[in-house]
Design a protein around this motif. Structure first.
Motif, mmCIF file in Angstrom:
data_model
loop_
_atom_site.group_PDB
_atom_site.id
_atom_site.type_symbol
_atom_site.label_atom_id
_atom_site.label_comp_id
_atom_site.label_asym_id
_atom_site.label_seq_id
_atom_site.Cartn_x
_atom_site.Cartn_y
_atom_site.Cartn_z
ATOM 1 N N TYR A 196 0.859 -1.188 0.000
ATOM 2 C CA TYR A 196 0.000 0.000 0.000
ATOM 3 C C TYR A 196 0.888 1.229 0.000
ATOM 4 C CZ TYR A 196 -4.325 -2.599 0.935
ATOM 5 O OH TYR A 196 -5.420 -3.427 0.826
ATOM 6 N N ARG A 197 0.290 2.378 -0.337
ATOM 7 C CA ARG A 197 1.020 3.644 -0.278
ATOM 8 C C ARG A 197 0.154 4.687 0.408
ATOM 9 N NH1 ARG A 197 -0.504 7.341 -4.277
ATOM 10 N NH2 ARG A 197 -2.054 6.516 -5.731
ATOM 11 N N PRO A 215 -4.092 0.526 -2.130
ATOM 12 C CA PRO A 215 -3.310 -0.621 -2.611
ATOM 13 C C PRO A 215 -2.460 -0.270 -3.829
ATOM 14 C CG PRO A 215 -5.624 -0.881 -3.169
ATOM 15 C CD PRO A 215 -5.535 0.308 -2.274
ATOM 16 N N VAL A 216 -1.290 -0.878 -3.891
ATOM 17 C CA VAL A 216 -0.415 -0.745 -5.048
ATOM 18 C C VAL A 216 -0.584 -2.018 -5.882
ATOM 19 C CG1 VAL A 216 1.969 -0.540 -5.841
ATOM 20 C CG2 VAL A 216 1.224 0.665 -3.766
ATOM 21 N N GLY A 247 -12.027 3.646 8.394
ATOM 22 C CA GLY A 247 -12.734 4.011 7.163
ATOM 23 C C GLY A 247 -12.202 3.230 5.981
ATOM 24 N N GLN A 248 -13.010 3.113 4.935
ATOM 25 C CA GLN A 248 -12.624 2.400 3.722
ATOM 26 C C GLN A 248 -13.483 2.899 2.573
ATOM 27 O OE1 GLN A 248 -14.069 -1.860 3.913
ATOM 28 N NE2 GLN A 248 -14.436 -1.276 6.039
ATOM 29 N N ASP A 249 -12.986 2.699 1.345
ATOM 30 C CA ASP A 249 -13.802 3.068 0.191
ATOM 31 C C ASP A 249 -13.843 1.908 -0.798
ATOM 32 O OD1 ASP A 249 -11.470 3.085 -1.382
ATOM 33 O OD2 ASP A 249 -11.158 5.227 -1.104
ATOM 34 N N GLU A 250 -14.621 2.067 -1.845
ATOM 35 C CA GLU A 250 -14.838 0.979 -2.795
ATOM 36 C C GLU A 250 -13.586 0.633 -3.588
ATOM 37 O OE1 GLU A 250 -17.482 -0.845 -2.888
ATOM 38 O OE2 GLU A 250 -18.440 0.347 -1.319
ATOM 39 N N ASP A 251 -12.621 1.546 -3.661
ATOM 40 C CA ASP A 251 -11.397 1.288 -4.404
ATOM 41 C C ASP A 251 -10.358 0.512 -3.594
ATOM 42 O OD1 ASP A 251 -12.382 2.609 -6.624
ATOM 43 O OD2 ASP A 251 -11.656 4.564 -5.914
ATOM 44 N N ARG A 270 6.629 10.450 10.188
ATOM 45 C CA ARG A 270 7.619 11.013 9.276
ATOM 46 C C ARG A 270 7.399 10.583 7.826
ATOM 47 N NH1 ARG A 270 11.087 9.820 13.795
ATOM 48 N NH2 ARG A 270 11.795 7.879 12.815
ATOM 49 N N LEU A 271 6.451 9.685 7.600
ATOM 50 C CA LEU A 271 6.189 9.234 6.234
ATOM 51 C C LEU A 271 5.569 10.354 5.409
ATOM 52 C CD1 LEU A 271 4.664 5.661 6.733
ATOM 53 C CD2 LEU A 271 7.018 6.259 6.150
ATOM 54 N N GLY A 272 6.003 10.448 4.163
ATOM 55 C CA GLY A 272 5.416 11.416 3.252
ATOM 56 C C GLY A 272 4.420 10.767 2.313
ATOM 57 N N ARG A 273 3.828 11.571 1.456
ATOM 58 C CA ARG A 273 2.868 11.054 0.482
ATOM 59 C C ARG A 273 3.565 10.056 -0.449
ATOM 60 N NH1 ARG A 273 -2.133 12.805 -1.248
ATOM 61 N NH2 ARG A 273 -2.717 12.183 -3.366
ATOM 62 N N ASP A 274 2.862 8.971 -0.758
ATOM 63 C CA ASP A 274 3.337 7.875 -1.614
ATOM 64 C C ASP A 274 4.346 6.971 -0.930
ATOM 65 O OD1 ASP A 274 1.729 8.530 -3.806
ATOM 66 O OD2 ASP A 274 3.205 9.946 -4.575
ATOM 67 N N ALA A 275 4.581 7.165 0.370
ATOM 68 C CA ALA A 275 5.463 6.249 1.101
ATOM 69 C C ALA A 275 4.820 4.865 1.141
ATOM 70 C CB ALA A 275 5.702 6.766 2.516
ATOM 71 N N GLY A 276 5.640 3.826 1.083
ATOM 72 C CA GLY A 276 5.130 2.468 1.002
ATOM 73 C C GLY A 276 4.918 1.814 2.359
ATOM 74 N N LEU A 277 3.899 0.964 2.427
ATOM 75 C CA LEU A 277 3.599 0.155 3.606
ATOM 76 C C LEU A 277 3.193 -1.237 3.138
ATOM 77 C CD1 LEU A 277 1.272 2.624 5.550
ATOM 78 C CD2 LEU A 277 3.560 1.973 6.273
ATOM 79 N N ARG A 278 3.209 -2.183 4.064
ATOM 80 C CA ARG A 278 2.643 -3.513 3.810
ATOM 81 C C ARG A 278 1.571 -3.795 4.858
ATOM 82 N NH1 ARG A 278 5.650 -7.226 0.463
ATOM 83 N NH2 ARG A 278 7.487 -6.210 -0.405
#
Length: 392
Positions: A196-197, A215-216, A247-251, A270-278
């Protein structure tokens, strides 16, 4: 729990025929050792959430069973070497002196090494638990994997019943094979956890930040039910931490509200936009019975413990649902205004016992323990209470 209980009973059945053959101290020691090994096997299996979740969806019940088995396992694992010492007319040094000079002594020494590892595991989980940090306790807990492996090797090499009964020996090898597969699963699951990002990040209060992750690619976690949680990790092999989905959405995007409470949450900030997670999950059955019929639903939250209720209130707020949000400080009062608007007068500062209501309590362990104690004193029955707690 019915399915899990049935499977556990089935794993015990092959050992029942040997009970009739236990007529001296040596054979009693062997039987106790096999029982202790089976308990350790189940502790390892239940400790892998991706496996235990398929047997029982209620993670807190699995954890409670895991702890209960720890007590049973401690009794059996410690009793086995004592009985062996008595049966072989040895002094206490027999328990700890390692000897790899010949085959039988090597397999016996595997058992001695397992005993030493078990003592470290048992002491840090009982007598020393309040004196050590969670990170150290968790690290020591990883010795359960080599510990179980040594126990199975020890019994396979010198176990009397396993030597005399080929069918029991085959069953033992099957258990060992399953243990190896579970361990491999435990090591491999983080590598294929969905990516995810971060797509949005909002400061809700001075100590609570909301993160929305998308999700990526096409792989994603299952759609969470209200009140469920997911484990987040910053890298494939880093430690995972559980957070409730608010919260969640249809995508497939999911939203989490996280209180700053330690090194991991500081790294999240400290994470910025588009930072990755699992992500791994979802897990939990905490609020499954909330709002399912005409019985009143009383939600009691301590501080950030409100998060399991947010998605539930957004989807199912009704005239028979109320929320008591007990806030330790204004800095933790996330979602207070929104939930007040959705629930109106049913957002209260206190609760009152109702013989028909279901009570859902979430917060720190101390808050949950104190609140459930108060509710029980007010006459709320045990079958009316549902709890979830976490360490901030």
């Amino acid at each position: 729990m019915t399915r899990l209980t049935l499977v556990m009973l089935l794993t015990v059945l092959p050992f029942l025929p040997v009970l009739a053959r236990t007529d001296d101290v040596g054979e009693a020691a062997n039987l106790v050792g096999l029982g202790g090994a089976l308990v350790l096997w189940w502790q390892v299996v239940l400790g892998v959430r991706q496996v235990s979740e398929r047997l029982c969806g209620d993670r807190l019940r699995v954890v409670a069973l895991h702890r209960w088995l720890g007590g049973c396992g401690a009794f059996l694992v410690l009793l086995h070497p004592l009985l062996e010492t008595i049966a072989n007319h040895q002094d206490p040094a027999y328990l700890v002196v390692l000897d790899f000079s010949w085959v039988e002594s090597t397999y016996t020494s595997y058992g001695r090494l397992a005993l030493l590892l078990f003592l470290a595991l048992w002491l840090t989980s009982t007598l020393l638990r309040s004196a050590i940090r969670h990170r150290l306790w968790r690290s020591v807990h990883y010795v359960s994997y080599p510990l179980a492996g040594l126990v199975f090797l020890h019994a396979y090499g010198i176990g009397t019943f396993l030597t005399d009964l080929p069918w029991l020996r085959a069953y033992w090898l099957a258990l060992a094979g399953c243990l190896a597969l579970v361990t491999a699963w435990r090591l491999a699951v983080p590598l294929w956890a969905p990516r995810y990002r971060v797509v949005a990040k909002t400061r809700l209060t001075p100590t609570v930040t909301q993160y929305t992750v998308a999700p990526v690619g096409r792989r994603r976690v299952r759609r969470p039910a209200p009140g469920q949680f997911c484990y987040l990790r910053l890298r494939a092999l880093s430690r995972a931490h559980p957070f409730s989905v608010v919260g969640q959405d249809e995508d497939g995007a999911l939203t989490f509200a996280v209180k700053r409470a330690g090194p991991f949450t500081a790294r999240l900030e400290r994470l910025g936009r588009d930072a990755g997670l699992r992500l791994d999950g979802p897990y939990g059955t905490f609020t499954r019975q909330a709002g399912t019929d005409d019985r009143p639903t009383v939600l009691i939250a301590g501080g950030i413990g409100v998060t399991p209720f947010v998605d539930l209130v957004r989807r199912h707020a009704g005239p028979r649902m109320s929320l008591t949000h007990i806030v330790a400080s204004p800095a933790e009062a996330a979602f207070r205004d929104e939930l007040r608007d959705r629930l109106g007068r049913r957002y209260t500062a206190a609760y009152r016992a109702d013989p028909r209501a279901r009570y859902f309590v979430c917060g720190s362990p101390g808050f949950v323990e104190a609140t459930t104690g108060d509710l029980r004193a007010d006459g709320v029955r045990r079958d009316q209470l549902f709890t979830e707690h976490f360490d901030c």
